[in-house]
Design an enzyme around this catalytic site. Structure first.
Site, PDB file in Angstrom:
ATOM      1  N   GLY A   1      26.378 -58.020  41.157  1.00 43.45           N
ATOM      2  CA  GLY A   1      25.562 -58.076  40.227  1.00 43.45           C
ATOM      3  C   GLY A   1      24.005 -57.891  40.554  1.00 43.45           C
ATOM      4  O   GLY A   1      23.068 -58.020  39.661  1.00 43.45           O
ATOM      5  N   LYS A   2      23.707 -57.646  41.758  1.00 43.18           N
ATOM      6  CA  LYS A   2      22.397 -57.633  42.397  1.00 43.18           C
ATOM      7  C   LYS A   2      21.555 -56.582  41.507  1.00 43.18           C
ATOM      8  O   LYS A   2      20.439 -57.003  41.161  1.00 43.18           O
ATOM      9  CB  LYS A   2      22.383 -57.217  44.120  1.00 43.18           C
ATOM     10  CG  LYS A   2      23.322 -58.239  44.758  1.00 43.18           C
ATOM     11  CD  LYS A   2      23.216 -57.786  46.311  1.00 43.18           C
ATOM     12  CE  LYS A   2      23.743 -56.394  46.262  1.00 43.18           C
ATOM     13  NZ  LYS A   2      25.236 -56.497  46.236  1.00 43.18           N
TER      14      LYS A   2
ATOM     15  N   ARG B   1      22.686 -52.781  59.871  1.00 39.82           N
ATOM     16  CA  ARG B   1      22.443 -53.629  58.635  1.00 39.82           C
ATOM     17  C   ARG B   1      21.225 -54.290  59.001  1.00 39.82           C
ATOM     18  O   ARG B   1      20.340 -54.645  58.027  1.00 39.82           O
ATOM     19  CB  ARG B   1      23.737 -54.538  58.405  1.00 39.82           C
ATOM     20  CG  ARG B   1      24.826 -53.895  57.984  1.00 39.82           C
ATOM     21  CD  ARG B   1      25.657 -54.921  57.736  1.00 39.82           C
ATOM     22  NE  ARG B   1      27.171 -54.216  57.605  1.00 39.82           N
ATOM     23  CZ  ARG B   1      27.796 -54.342  56.391  1.00 39.82           C
ATOM     24  NH1 ARG B   1      27.590 -54.591  54.998  1.00 39.82           N
ATOM     25  NH2 ARG B   1      29.232 -53.755  56.341  1.00 39.82           N
TER      26      ARG B   1
ATOM     27  N   ASN C   1      18.044 -52.493  58.558  1.00 39.39           N
ATOM     28  CA  ASN C   1      17.978 -51.926  57.159  1.00 39.39           C
ATOM     29  C   ASN C   1      17.539 -53.081  56.550  1.00 39.39           C
ATOM     30  O   ASN C   1      16.493 -52.841  55.718  1.00 39.39           O
ATOM     31  CB  ASN C   1      19.487 -51.916  56.570  1.00 39.39           C
ATOM     32  CG  ASN C   1      19.583 -51.660  55.068  1.00 39.39           C
ATOM     33  OD1 ASN C   1      18.636 -50.745  54.678  1.00 39.39           O
ATOM     34  ND2 ASN C   1      20.495 -51.926  54.301  1.00 39.39           N
TER      35      ASN C   1
ATOM     36  N   ILE D   1      22.898 -56.242  49.898  1.00 35.45           N
ATOM     37  CA  ILE D   1      23.823 -57.290  50.385  1.00 35.45           C
ATOM     38  C   ILE D   1      23.231 -58.309  51.267  1.00 35.45           C
ATOM     39  O   ILE D   1      23.339 -59.504  51.362  1.00 35.45           O
ATOM     40  CB  ILE D   1      24.995 -56.587  50.984  1.00 35.45           C
ATOM     41  CG1 ILE D   1      25.798 -55.520  49.798  1.00 35.45           C
ATOM     42  CG2 ILE D   1      25.951 -57.585  51.473  1.00 35.45           C
ATOM     43  CD1 ILE D   1      26.991 -54.757  50.446  1.00 35.45           C
ATOM     44  N   SER D   2      22.576 -57.721  52.268  1.00 40.58           N
ATOM     45  CA  SER D   2      21.736 -58.411  53.444  1.00 40.58           C
ATOM     46  C   SER D   2      22.865 -59.660  53.753  1.00 40.58           C
ATOM     47  O   SER D   2      22.710 -61.068  53.508  1.00 40.58           O
ATOM     48  CB  SER D   2      20.420 -59.192  52.945  1.00 40.58           C
ATOM     49  OG  SER D   2      20.400 -59.536  51.535  1.00 40.58           O
TER      50      SER D   2
HETATM   51  N1  LIG Z   1      30.913 -51.068  55.050  1.00 39.41           N
HETATM   52  C1  LIG Z   1      30.150 -51.455  53.859  1.00 39.41           C
HETATM   53  N2  LIG Z   1      29.819 -52.477  53.594  1.00 39.41           N
HETATM   54  C2  LIG Z   1      29.185 -52.971  52.431  1.00 39.41           C
HETATM   55  N3  LIG Z   1      28.750 -52.104  51.634  1.00 39.41           N
HETATM   56  C3  LIG Z   1      29.143 -50.858  51.859  1.00 39.41           C
HETATM   57  C4  LIG Z   1      29.773 -50.348  52.965  1.00 39.41           C
HETATM   58  N4  LIG Z   1      29.660 -49.134  52.869  1.00 39.41           N
HETATM   59  C5  LIG Z   1      29.175 -48.552  51.587  1.00 39.41           C
HETATM   60  N5  LIG Z   1      28.771 -49.913  51.069  1.00 39.41           N
HETATM   61  C6  LIG Z   1      28.028 -49.426  49.865  1.00 39.41           C
HETATM   62  O1  LIG Z   1      26.652 -49.620  50.244  1.00 39.41           O
HETATM   63  C7  LIG Z   1      25.911 -50.444  49.445  1.00 39.41           C
HETATM   64  C8  LIG Z   1      25.268 -51.675  50.334  1.00 39.41           C
HETATM   65  O2  LIG Z   1      24.181 -51.363  50.952  1.00 39.41           O
HETATM   66  P1  LIG Z   1      23.130 -52.417  51.437  1.00 39.41           P
HETATM   67  O3  LIG Z   1      21.950 -51.770  52.140  1.00 39.41           O
HETATM   68  O4  LIG Z   1      22.784 -53.206  50.566  1.00 39.41           O
HETATM   69  O5  LIG Z   1      23.986 -53.240  52.855  1.00 39.41           O
HETATM   70  S1  LIG Z   1      23.416 -54.194  53.986  1.00 39.41           S
HETATM   71  O6  LIG Z   1      22.553 -55.101  53.178  1.00 39.41           O
HETATM   72  O7  LIG Z   1      22.975 -53.170  54.731  1.00 39.41           O
HETATM   73  O8  LIG Z   1      24.594 -54.889  54.243  1.00 39.41           O
HETATM   74  C9  LIG Z   1      26.997 -51.183  48.662  1.00 39.41           C
HETATM   75  O9  LIG Z   1      26.323 -50.954  47.451  1.00 39.41           O
HETATM   76  P2  LIG Z   1      26.189 -52.239  46.252  1.00 39.41           P
HETATM   77  O10 LIG Z   1      27.397 -52.389  45.603  1.00 39.41           O
HETATM   78  O11 LIG Z   1      24.926 -51.792  45.406  1.00 39.41           O
HETATM   79  O12 LIG Z   1      25.926 -53.626  46.941  1.00 39.41           O
HETATM   80  C10 LIG Z   1      28.259 -50.668  48.939  1.00 39.41           C
HETATM   81  O13 LIG Z   1      28.576 -49.856  47.622  1.00 39.41           O
HETATM   82  N1  LIG Z   2      26.016 -60.289  34.448  1.00 42.49           N
HETATM   83  C1  LIG Z   2      26.758 -59.413  34.259  1.00 42.49           C
HETATM   84  N2  LIG Z   2      27.541 -59.229  33.062  1.00 42.49           N
HETATM   85  C2  LIG Z   2      28.292 -58.290  32.870  1.00 42.49           C
HETATM   86  N3  LIG Z   2      28.561 -57.296  33.896  1.00 42.49           N
HETATM   87  C3  LIG Z   2      27.824 -57.028  34.909  1.00 42.49           C
HETATM   88  C4  LIG Z   2      27.121 -58.214  35.307  1.00 42.49           C
HETATM   89  N4  LIG Z   2      26.257 -58.034  36.363  1.00 42.49           N
HETATM   90  C5  LIG Z   2      26.917 -57.129  36.730  1.00 42.49           C
HETATM   91  N5  LIG Z   2      27.879 -56.327  36.009  1.00 42.49           N
HETATM   92  C6  LIG Z   2      28.626 -55.227  36.280  1.00 42.49           C
HETATM   93  O1  LIG Z   2      29.404 -55.362  37.493  1.00 42.49           O
HETATM   94  C7  LIG Z   2      29.384 -54.130  38.118  1.00 42.49           C
HETATM   95  C8  LIG Z   2      28.520 -54.201  39.534  1.00 42.49           C
HETATM   96  O2  LIG Z   2      27.100 -54.667  39.260  1.00 42.49           O
HETATM   97  P1  LIG Z   2      26.015 -54.267  40.268  1.00 42.49           P
HETATM   98  O3  LIG Z   2      24.813 -54.690  39.463  1.00 42.49           O
HETATM   99  O4  LIG Z   2      26.174 -52.660  40.604  1.00 42.49           O
HETATM  100  O5  LIG Z   2      26.347 -55.136  41.748  1.00 42.49           O
HETATM  101  P2  LIG Z   2      25.714 -54.894  43.256  1.00 42.49           P
HETATM  102  O6  LIG Z   2      24.382 -54.229  42.915  1.00 42.49           O
HETATM  103  O7  LIG Z   2      25.891 -56.393  43.464  1.00 42.49           O
HETATM  104  O8  LIG Z   2      26.723 -53.927  43.826  1.00 42.49           O
HETATM  105  C9  LIG Z   2      28.498 -53.089  37.200  1.00 42.49           C
HETATM  106  O9  LIG Z   2      29.547 -52.200  36.620  1.00 42.49           O
HETATM  107  C10 LIG Z   2      27.694 -53.961  36.418  1.00 42.49           C
HETATM  108  O10 LIG Z   2      27.521 -53.415  34.995  1.00 42.49           O
END
Ligand SMILES: Nc1ncnc2c1ncn2[C@@H]1O[C@H](COP(=O)(O)OS(=O)(=O)O)[C@@H](OP(=O)(O)O)[C@H]1O
Ligand SMILES: Nc1ncnc2c1ncn2[C@@H]1O[C@H](COP(=O)(O)OP(=O)(O)O)[C@@H](O)[C@H]1O
Length: 212
Positions: free
Chosen positions: A42-43, A84, A87, A110-111
């Site tokens: 949910g970031k 990472r 990044n 994610i960091s």
């Molecule tokens: N191997 C692997 N591990 C984790 N995540 C992955 C990977 N490959 C692709 N993704 C997608 O890339 C998004 C994370 O990017 P970040 O720049 O936040 O990652 S990091 O902080 O450098 O670890 C992350 O998106 P978010 O879901 O928005 O977090 C993933 O969908």
């Molecule tokens: N507080 C919340 N309530 C309901 N759904 C949520 C909430 N936070 C995130 N979601 C849903 O969960 C999924 C992942 O959220 P997202 O913000 O994209 O996560 P992240 O950026 O950490 O990958 C999305 O479909 C989003 O709509």
């Protein structure tokens, strides 16, 4: 133009407007809100909701989202531990510049590694780095799986051909030890985006960030 502080004998241009003046012009204090947590925790949702909430209070913020940055500034980086780290380093530097300019910079990545987040924290003066930990269960994130990446990771399809792990599955996520804010389930229920943002806003209000 001044050469003070410049070890090399080259021209050194100072910022024409000082930090205090910039903050006065904007009527706010710059800081970094760093949102960390698993993919799907949910970031981005919090970052977006927080930006809107701050705007409604007349405060200017800017979101640096990991996913978006990987299309531009960080497009040459993958997901190896070294990539990472780079990044996070680049994003931390940019976030620091935004904060110095007087903006509230919301970074959502994610960091996964604690040392990388701590290095970003160290760039800013005390209290100006607000770490928000999305403490959501892996199972919840995996059930959401908005991009289908957890499924691929479970099938072992993320590794090839780059031999990288997926955070939470086969690459570690190191939770903060001393974060300012923790977002978690309440009685097993996910807080709404508005509630999550409200928690951050309350902290910022209590710390005097939204006063100026
Ligand atoms: N191997 C692997 N591990 C984790 N995540 C992955 C990977 N490959 C692709 N993704 C997608 O890339 C998004 C994370 O990017 P970040 O720049 O936040 O990652 S990091 O902080 O450098 O670890 C992350 O998106 P978010 O879901 O928005 O977090 C993933 O969908
Ligand atoms: N507080 C919340 N309530 C309901 N759904 C949520 C909430 N936070 C995130 N979601 C849903 O969960 C999924 C992942 O959220 P997202 O913000 O994209 O996560 P992240 O950026 O950490 O990958 C999305 O479909 C989003 O709509």
């Amino acid at each position: 133009m001044s050469t003070v502080g410049n070890p090399a004998n080259i021209f050194w241009h100072e910022n024409p407007v000082g930090k205090a003046e910039r903050e006065k012009l904007l009527n706010q204090q710059g800081c970094v809100v760093w949102i960390t947590g698993l993919s799907g925790s949910g970031k981005s949702t919090l970052a977006c909701s927080l930006g809107r909430e701050l705007q409604s209070k007349g405060k200017l913020s800017y979101v640096l989202d990991g996913d978006n940055l990987r299309h531009g500034l960080n497009k040459n980086l993958g997901f190896s531990p070294e990539s990472r780290t780079e990044n996070i380093r680049r994003t931390g530097e940019v976030a620091n510049l935004f904060a110095d300019a007087g903006l509230i910079c919301i970074a959502s990545l994610i960091s996964p590694y604690r040392k990388d987040r701590d290095a970003c924290r160290a760039l800013l003066p005390d209290k100006k780095f607000i770490e928000v930990f999305m403490n959501m269960p892996l199972q919840l994130c995996e059930d959401r799986d908005p991009k289908g990446l957890y499924k691929l990771a479970r099938e072992g399809k993320i590794k090839a051909p780059h031999f990288v792990g997926f955070t939470g599955i086969d690459d570690p996520y190191e939770p903060p030890l001393n974060c300012e804010i923790e977002i978690q389930l309440k009685d097993g229920v996910v807080p709404t985006p508005h509630e999550m943002a409200g928690q951050v806003v309350s902290y910022m209000e209590n710390e005097g960030f939204l006063e100026a």
